[in-house]
Scaffold this active site. Structure first.
Site, short mmCIF file in Angstrom:
data_model
loop_
_atom_site.label_atom_id
_atom_site.label_comp_id
_atom_site.label_asym_id
_atom_site.label_seq_id
_atom_site.Cartn_x
_atom_site.Cartn_y
_atom_site.Cartn_z
N LYS A 1 0.87 -1.06 0.01
CA LYS A 1 0.00 0.13 0.14
C LYS A 1 0.95 1.32 -0.01
O LYS A 1 1.73 1.34 0.93
CB LYS A 1 -0.81 0.09 1.30
CG LYS A 1 -2.41 -0.87 1.18
CD LYS A 1 -3.15 -0.60 2.23
CE LYS A 1 -4.19 -1.49 2.24
NZ LYS A 1 -5.16 -1.13 3.26
N GLU B 1 0.56 -1.71 16.67
CA GLU B 1 0.39 -2.32 15.34
C GLU B 1 0.59 -3.93 15.60
O GLU B 1 0.33 -4.66 15.14
CB GLU B 1 1.03 -1.58 14.05
CG GLU B 1 0.71 -0.47 13.71
CD GLU B 1 -0.75 -0.29 13.13
OE1 GLU B 1 -1.24 -1.27 12.71
OE2 GLU B 1 -0.96 1.00 12.44
N LYS C 1 1.00 -10.54 8.27
CA LYS C 1 0.69 -9.72 7.31
C LYS C 1 1.10 -10.30 6.14
O LYS C 1 0.34 -10.12 5.21
CB LYS C 1 1.81 -8.53 7.63
CG LYS C 1 1.53 -7.05 6.39
CD LYS C 1 1.04 -5.92 6.75
CE LYS C 1 0.38 -5.16 5.70
NZ LYS C 1 0.37 -3.84 5.55
N GLU D 1 -7.27 -5.83 -1.11
CA GLU D 1 -8.30 -5.60 -0.13
C GLU D 1 -9.62 -5.81 -0.59
O GLU D 1 -10.56 -4.97 -0.43
CB GLU D 1 -8.05 -4.22 0.63
CG GLU D 1 -8.71 -4.20 1.89
CD GLU D 1 -8.25 -3.06 2.74
OE1 GLU D 1 -7.07 -2.55 2.78
OE2 GLU D 1 -9.14 -2.23 3.08
N ASN E 1 -7.24 -3.52 9.26
CA ASN E 1 -7.56 -2.16 9.56
C ASN E 1 -8.21 -2.16 10.78
O ASN E 1 -8.87 -1.17 11.14
CB ASN E 1 -8.22 -1.50 8.20
CG ASN E 1 -7.55 -1.24 7.17
OD1 ASN E 1 -6.35 -0.81 7.25
ND2 ASN E 1 -8.28 -1.39 6.02
N HIS F 1 0.18 7.79 14.20
CA HIS F 1 -0.62 6.88 13.54
C HIS F 1 -1.02 5.58 14.65
O HIS F 1 -2.06 5.42 15.05
CB HIS F 1 -0.08 6.48 12.29
CG HIS F 1 -0.98 5.17 11.69
ND1 HIS F 1 -1.87 5.66 11.02
CD2 HIS F 1 -0.59 3.92 11.51
CE1 HIS F 1 -2.49 4.43 10.39
NE2 HIS F 1 -1.69 3.44 11.18
P1 NAD Z 1 7.08 8.13 10.43
O1 NAD Z 1 7.55 7.88 9.10
O2 NAD Z 1 6.56 9.63 10.43
O3 NAD Z 1 8.26 7.97 11.47
C1 NAD Z 1 8.17 8.57 12.69
C2 NAD Z 1 9.26 9.35 13.32
O4 NAD Z 1 10.47 8.51 13.45
C3 NAD Z 1 9.65 10.32 12.41
O5 NAD Z 1 10.14 11.73 13.04
C4 NAD Z 1 11.01 9.56 11.81
O6 NAD Z 1 11.93 10.85 11.09
C5 NAD Z 1 11.54 9.11 12.85
N1 NAD Z 1 12.57 8.04 12.49
C6 NAD Z 1 12.38 6.95 11.77
N2 NAD Z 1 13.06 6.01 12.01
C7 NAD Z 1 13.89 6.58 12.98
C8 NAD Z 1 15.03 5.41 13.55
N3 NAD Z 1 15.59 4.58 13.17
N4 NAD Z 1 15.68 6.33 14.53
C9 NAD Z 1 15.17 7.61 14.97
N5 NAD Z 1 14.06 8.35 14.51
C10 NAD Z 1 13.49 7.83 13.40
O7 NAD Z 1 6.01 7.54 11.13
P2 NAD Z 1 5.56 5.93 11.08
O8 NAD Z 1 5.06 5.59 12.43
O9 NAD Z 1 6.74 5.06 10.78
O10 NAD Z 1 4.73 5.60 9.90
C11 NAD Z 1 3.42 6.56 9.95
C12 NAD Z 1 2.84 6.56 8.37
O11 NAD Z 1 2.83 5.07 7.85
C13 NAD Z 1 1.41 7.19 8.38
O12 NAD Z 1 1.76 7.90 7.15
C14 NAD Z 1 0.61 5.84 8.03
O13 NAD Z 1 -0.55 6.41 7.09
C15 NAD Z 1 1.47 5.21 7.34
N6 NAD Z 1 1.07 3.55 7.11
C16 NAD Z 1 1.15 2.85 6.05
C17 NAD Z 1 0.74 1.81 6.07
C18 NAD Z 1 0.79 0.72 4.60
O14 NAD Z 1 0.25 -0.38 4.77
N7 NAD Z 1 1.26 1.42 3.89
C19 NAD Z 1 0.37 0.93 7.21
C20 NAD Z 1 0.29 1.50 8.51
C21 NAD Z 1 0.89 2.96 8.44
N1 GLY Z 2 -2.01 -1.44 7.11
C1 GLY Z 2 -3.31 -1.98 6.47
C2 GLY Z 2 -2.70 -2.87 5.30
O1 GLY Z 2 -1.77 -2.91 4.81
O2 GLY Z 2 -3.58 -3.34 4.59
#
Ligand code: NAD
Ligand code: GLY
Length: 366
Positions: free
Chosen positions: A145, A187, A229, A239, A247, A267
């Site tokens: 995704k 998650e 997953k 999906e 979800n 998130h």
């Molecule tokens: P993010 O990418 O914003 O990372 C969180 C924070 O951690 C950021 O400030 C980043 O710079 C920092 N960071 C990352 N790796 C680090 C490390 N190793 N050391 C120090 N800092 C680090 O947030 P996230 O929680 O990783 O991802 C959230 C996003 O993912 C949302 O946009 C959500 O919609 C998306 N998402 C997508 C899916 C999918 O299936 N594609 C599933 C769940 C979430």
């Molecule tokens: N995070 C939900 C999906 O990958 O379907």
């Protein structure tokens, strides 16, 4: 080759790919390079992660002719079409062709936007995920995704586009802020709740080790999460049905994220509160014991995750935002609820009054 590596496979026919999980994978000179077909590479990261890990990734790419490094501003608020356009501007200006490989080095924001950029650039080029947050390692990097946000809704503009490989170096979690670790653990807990009760019970016991970043516990949690997953994605890539269980908690969670403005609640934090609401609803329907709701609430508190929706969010605000959810079909909201711990189901008969009662009447005393 790292001795501590586990390899899982996302089984999608000709689009199948490996998910490597292990310590020091970013020191393995073979692993990444074998999935980069051409001589051009675009590394996309952000201003926080790039100084920590991009040099390591570069070192794995040998003497490729063209390596473009794109460093995005950090934050969910930059997961936009504007940022996407900036990526294309750089890649076009540096003459990347269809053989180029995009590599996402960062959390879910970088991964989602890079994947979508790869899906669009010249109608699709290879990409590889190097997730560096726990959330990205157990969820967003696996399953294809990809998306950016629109001011009216999260992840509304995107594509299903699978990576060629996912490389999870568990060492990267050592630099992750504690709040991000907890958000990722939300998650992880999700997988236990929706499809793996023994894993959920293990998590209830092992949470202190996970919060203390014990390597063996984290590696096991990542592997068990990614196994679930990969299984769900292989069964339903786009999906059409069962993938929606991933979800769990997200319909409520996305409403919270959108109402608060992207980036206020993480998130994983919004999903945690959303899962609590979904669990409460499942209990009100008599599908799981009420005691499970209390136990889950305690688990979240121990993980320093929120157990109550923002106080300024009315039930009406929730309903309006949830009506925009991608799972709404013909005006009917579909929610993921639990028939039992470890057994999620897609439910489309939740009435408005049931939701209003839930949203007005849930106070877990945060
Ligand atoms: P993010 O990418 O914003 O990372 C969180 C924070 O951690 C950021 O400030 C980043 O710079 C920092 N960071 C990352 N790796 C680090 C490390 N190793 N050391 C120090 N800092 C680090 O947030 P996230 O929680 O990783 O991802 C959230 C996003 O993912 C949302 O946009 C959500 O919609 C998306 N998402 C997508 C899916 C999918 O299936 N594609 C599933 C769940 C979430
Ligand atoms: N995070 C939900 C999906 O990958 O379907």
């Amino acid at each position: 080759m790292s001795l501590l590596m586990h390899t899982l496979h996302v089984d999608l026919g000709e689009r199948s790919y490996p998910v490597y999980i292990g310590r020091d994978l970013l020191a393995d000179s073979q692993l990444l390079a074998r999935h980069v077909a051409g001589s051009q590479v675009v590394i996309v990261s952000n201003e926080t992660v790039a100084p920590l890990y991009v040099e390591k990734v570069r070192a794995l790419l040998g003497r490729r002719k063209l390596i473009t490094e794109i460093v995005l501003p950090d934050g969910e608020q930059y997961k936009t079409l504007d940022t996407l356009a900036n990526i294309f501007d750089r890649v076009m200006a540096e003459n990347h062709n269809r053989t180029t490989t995009f590599i996402a080095v960062g959390g879910g924001v970088v991964g989602d936007i890079t994947g979508f950029a790869a899906a669009c650039y010249q109608r699709g080029v290879d990409f590889i995920q190097v997730p560096t947050t726990l959330l990205a390692q157990v969820d967003s990097s696996v399953g294809g995704k990809t998306a950016v946000n629109h001011p009216l809704g999260k992840n509304m503009i995107g594509a299903f586009y699978q990576p060629r490989a996912v490389l999870i170096d568990t060492n990267t979690l050592q630099t992750l802020p504690a709040r991000e670790l907890s958000a990722g653990l939300a998650e992880v807990v999700k997988y236990g709740l929706i499809c793996d009760e023994p894993f959920y019970r293990w998590l209830q016991e092992q949470m202190p080790r996970l919060l203390a970043r014990e390597e063996a516990a984290l590696a096991e949690a990542i592997e068990r999460s990614c196994t679930s997953k990969a299984r769900v994605v292989a069964a339903d890539e786009r999906e059409g049905g069962i993938r929606a269980i991933l979800n769990f908690g997200h319909t409520f969670g996305h409403a919270i994220e959108t109402a608060q403005g992207y980036g206020q609640w993480l998130h994983g934090e919004a999903v945690a509160t959303g899962m609590l609401l979904a669990l409460e609803l499942s209990a009100r329907r008599g599908w799981i014991p009420a005691s499970e709701v209390g136990d889950f609430c305690e688990l979240l508190r121990g993980m320093h995750l929120p157990v109550q929706a923002p106080l300024d969010m009315t039930a009406q605000a929730f309903l309006e935002l949830m009506a925009r959810d991608k799972k709404v079909v013909d005006g009917r909201l579909r929610l993921i609820l639990l028939k039992a711990i470890g057994d999620a189901d897609i439910v489309d008969d939740v009435s408005e009054s049931e939701l209003v009662n839930l949203l007005q009447g849930t106070d877990h005393g945060a």
